[in-house]
Write a protein that holds these residues in place. Structure first.
Motif, PDB file in Angstrom:
ATOM      1  N   ALA A 118       0.823  -1.196   0.000  1.00 41.80           N
ATOM      2  CA  ALA A 118       0.000   0.000   0.000  1.00 41.80           C
ATOM      3  C   ALA A 118       0.863   1.255   0.000  1.00 41.80           C
ATOM      4  N   ASP A 119       2.167   1.101   0.223  1.00 44.73           N
ATOM      5  CA  ASP A 119       3.095   2.217   0.293  1.00 44.73           C
ATOM      6  C   ASP A 119       3.269   2.849  -1.091  1.00 44.73           C
ATOM      7  N   MET A 120       3.037   4.127  -1.168  1.00 48.93           N
ATOM      8  CA  MET A 120       3.167   4.822  -2.450  1.00 48.93           C
ATOM      9  C   MET A 120       4.435   5.664  -2.522  1.00 48.93           C
ATOM     10  N   ALA A 121       5.291   5.568  -1.519  1.00 48.89           N
ATOM     11  CA  ALA A 121       6.488   6.411  -1.449  1.00 48.89           C
ATOM     12  C   ALA A 121       7.404   6.301  -2.673  1.00 48.89           C
ATOM     13  N   PRO A 122       7.691   5.101  -3.197  1.00 47.35           N
ATOM     14  CA  PRO A 122       8.594   5.055  -4.364  1.00 47.35           C
ATOM     15  C   PRO A 122       8.015   5.763  -5.595  1.00 47.35           C
ATOM     16  N   GLU A 123       6.725   5.582  -5.803  1.00 44.14           N
ATOM     17  CA  GLU A 123       6.095   6.215  -6.961  1.00 44.14           C
ATOM     18  C   GLU A 123       6.064   7.737  -6.795  1.00 44.14           C
ATOM     19  N   ILE A 124       5.723   8.198  -5.615  1.00 44.16           N
ATOM     20  CA  ILE A 124       5.683   9.638  -5.356  1.00 44.16           C
ATOM     21  C   ILE A 124       7.076  10.234  -5.461  1.00 44.16           C
ATOM     22  N   ALA A 125       8.081   9.533  -4.950  1.00 42.60           N
ATOM     23  CA  ALA A 125       9.458  10.019  -5.050  1.00 42.60           C
ATOM     24  C   ALA A 125       9.894  10.118  -6.516  1.00 42.60           C
ATOM     25  N   ALA A 126       9.501   9.144  -7.331  1.00 41.09           N
ATOM     26  CA  ALA A 126       9.849   9.181  -8.755  1.00 41.09           C
ATOM     27  C   ALA A 126       9.187  10.377  -9.445  1.00 41.09           C
ATOM     28  N   ALA A 173       2.141  16.919  -0.956  1.00 44.00           N
ATOM     29  CA  ALA A 173       0.871  17.213  -1.640  1.00 44.00           C
ATOM     30  C   ALA A 173       0.353  15.980  -2.380  1.00 44.00           C
ATOM     31  N   LEU A 174       1.249  15.250  -3.040  1.00 40.91           N
ATOM     32  CA  LEU A 174       0.829  14.043  -3.764  1.00 40.91           C
ATOM     33  C   LEU A 174       0.338  12.969  -2.798  1.00 40.91           C
ATOM     34  N   ALA A 175       1.061  12.761  -1.703  1.00 40.05           N
ATOM     35  CA  ALA A 175       0.637  11.757  -0.718  1.00 40.05           C
ATOM     36  C   ALA A 175      -0.749  12.083  -0.169  1.00 40.05           C
ATOM     37  N   GLU A 176      -0.984  13.343   0.123  1.00 38.96           N
ATOM     38  CA  GLU A 176      -2.296  13.760   0.627  1.00 38.96           C
ATOM     39  C   GLU A 176      -3.374  13.577  -0.440  1.00 38.96           C
ATOM     40  N   HIS A 177      -3.076  13.962  -1.663  1.00 42.70           N
ATOM     41  CA  HIS A 177      -4.037  13.876  -2.763  1.00 42.70           C
ATOM     42  C   HIS A 177      -4.399  12.422  -3.093  1.00 42.70           C
ATOM     43  N   TYR A 178      -3.415  11.531  -2.978  1.00 40.26           N
ATOM     44  CA  TYR A 178      -3.613  10.140  -3.375  1.00 40.26           C
ATOM     45  C   TYR A 178      -4.081   9.218  -2.256  1.00 40.26           C
ATOM     46  N   PHE A 215      -4.770   2.142  -5.123  1.00 37.83           N
ATOM     47  CA  PHE A 215      -5.306   0.786  -5.113  1.00 37.83           C
ATOM     48  C   PHE A 215      -4.295  -0.185  -5.719  1.00 37.83           C
ATOM     49  N   PRO A 216      -3.325  -0.645  -4.923  1.00 37.75           N
ATOM     50  CA  PRO A 216      -2.300  -1.550  -5.462  1.00 37.75           C
ATOM     51  C   PRO A 216      -2.867  -2.827  -6.070  1.00 37.75           C
ATOM     52  N   GLU A 217      -4.017  -3.283  -5.562  1.00 36.20           N
ATOM     53  CA  GLU A 217      -4.623  -4.498  -6.117  1.00 36.20           C
ATOM     54  C   GLU A 217      -5.264  -4.244  -7.476  1.00 36.20           C
ATOM     55  N   LYS A 218      -5.571  -2.981  -7.795  1.00 34.98           N
ATOM     56  CA  LYS A 218      -6.131  -2.575  -9.092  1.00 34.98           C
ATOM     57  C   LYS A 218      -5.414  -1.300  -9.510  1.00 34.98           C
ATOM     58  N   LEU A 278       2.540  18.322 -20.609  1.00 39.03           N
ATOM     59  CA  LEU A 278       3.159  17.230 -19.866  1.00 39.03           C
ATOM     60  C   LEU A 278       2.067  16.419 -19.200  1.00 39.03           C
ATOM     61  N   THR A 279       2.158  15.111 -19.324  1.00 39.56           N
ATOM     62  CA  THR A 279       1.266  14.210 -18.617  1.00 39.56           C
ATOM     63  C   THR A 279       2.143  13.265 -17.815  1.00 39.56           C
ATOM     64  N   LEU A 280       1.855  13.141 -16.537  1.00 38.92           N
ATOM     65  CA  LEU A 280       2.617  12.286 -15.638  1.00 38.92           C
ATOM     66  C   LEU A 280       1.618  11.372 -14.927  1.00 38.92           C
ATOM     67  N   TRP A 281       1.722  10.064 -15.204  1.00 37.80           N
ATOM     68  CA  TRP A 281       0.827   9.096 -14.589  1.00 37.80           C
ATOM     69  C   TRP A 281       1.536   8.477 -13.406  1.00 37.80           C
ATOM     70  N   VAL A 282       0.922   8.573 -12.228  1.00 34.40           N
ATOM     71  CA  VAL A 282       1.496   8.024 -11.005  1.00 34.40           C
ATOM     72  C   VAL A 282       0.548   6.917 -10.545  1.00 34.40           C
ATOM     73  N   ASP A 283       0.930   5.692 -10.852  1.00 33.01           N
ATOM     74  CA  ASP A 283       0.103   4.531 -10.527  1.00 33.01           C
ATOM     75  C   ASP A 283       0.885   3.572  -9.641  1.00 33.01           C
ATOM     76  N   PRO A 284       0.174   2.744  -8.873  1.00 30.69           N
ATOM     77  CA  PRO A 284       0.896   1.735  -8.097  1.00 30.69           C
ATOM     78  C   PRO A 284       1.784   0.901  -9.021  1.00 30.69           C
ATOM     79  N   TYR A 285       3.032   0.784  -8.661  1.00 32.69           N
ATOM     80  CA  TYR A 285       4.043  -0.011  -9.358  1.00 32.69           C
ATOM     81  C   TYR A 285       4.618   0.629 -10.611  1.00 32.69           C
ATOM     82  N   GLU A 286       4.083   1.766 -11.070  1.00 35.26           N
ATOM     83  CA  GLU A 286       4.632   2.376 -12.286  1.00 35.26           C
ATOM     84  C   GLU A 286       4.352   3.880 -12.330  1.00 35.26           C
TER      85      GLU A 286
END
Length: 165
Positions: A12-20, A50-55, A60-63, A105-113
């Motif tokens: 459930a941790d989104m830190a790597p994606e947010i850091a990227a 801001a991203l952590a709060e927004h997300y 949804f890592p399972e989806k 610019l479009t930046l997609w921040v999804d679980p795992y990618e």
């Protein structure tokens, strides 16, 4: 479910994606050379917060694609409010942001990618992928991960900048 069971299942941790994502946007600002390293660090921290709060209720890592549109960071001749909010913490105005960042610019921040596209006709390039790179990627991932094209609505071979992480 115990903490141990959670760790063994989907994360459930989104830190790597947010850091990227924050690192990528900070890198775009760094490349222009107009923002000090200290201000960039403050910006990056503010953007991560801001991203952590927004997300937080839209992760949804399972989806991984569920909520993707909500998590998308978008500049299309209109500044994304999350970037604008983080930039205001270091005193960057909207006109300054428009000068420093690509107009599209479009930046997609999804679980795992985490992936991005510069320009409406640009290639989609992966910045971060939690799993091993898949064979036959449509982007030529190794080339895309380390290259960005700035200031164009469509990519040009004459205007490429290498970004290191």
């Amino acid at each position: 479910m115990s903490q141990r069971q959670r760790r063994s299942g989907p994360r459930a941790d989104m830190a790597p994606e947010i850091a990227a994502a924050a690192g990528f946007v900070s890198g775009l600002l760094r490349a222009r050379g107009c923002v000090s390293e200290q201000r960039l660090q403050v910006f990056s921290g503010a953007l991560r917060e801001a991203l952590a709060e927004h997300y937080k209720h839209h992760w949804f890592p399972e989806k991984p694609f569920k909520g993707s549109g909500y998590r998308c960071i978008r500049i299309n001749h209109k500044m994304d409010p999350i970037i604008s909010k983080a930039a205001s913490r270091i005193g960057l105005s909207l006109p300054q942001l428009y000068q420093l960042l690509p107009s599209e610019l479009t930046l997609w921040v999804d679980p795992y990618e985490v992936s991005y596209r510069i320009g409406e006709d640009g290639s989609i390039c992966v910045l971060y992928e939690a799993a091993a790179a898949k064979a036959g990627s449509s982007c030529g991932m190794l080339a895309c991960k380390n290259q960005m094209m700035l200031g164009r609505t469509s990519p040009s071979k004459n205007y490429i900048m290498t970004v290191s992480s």
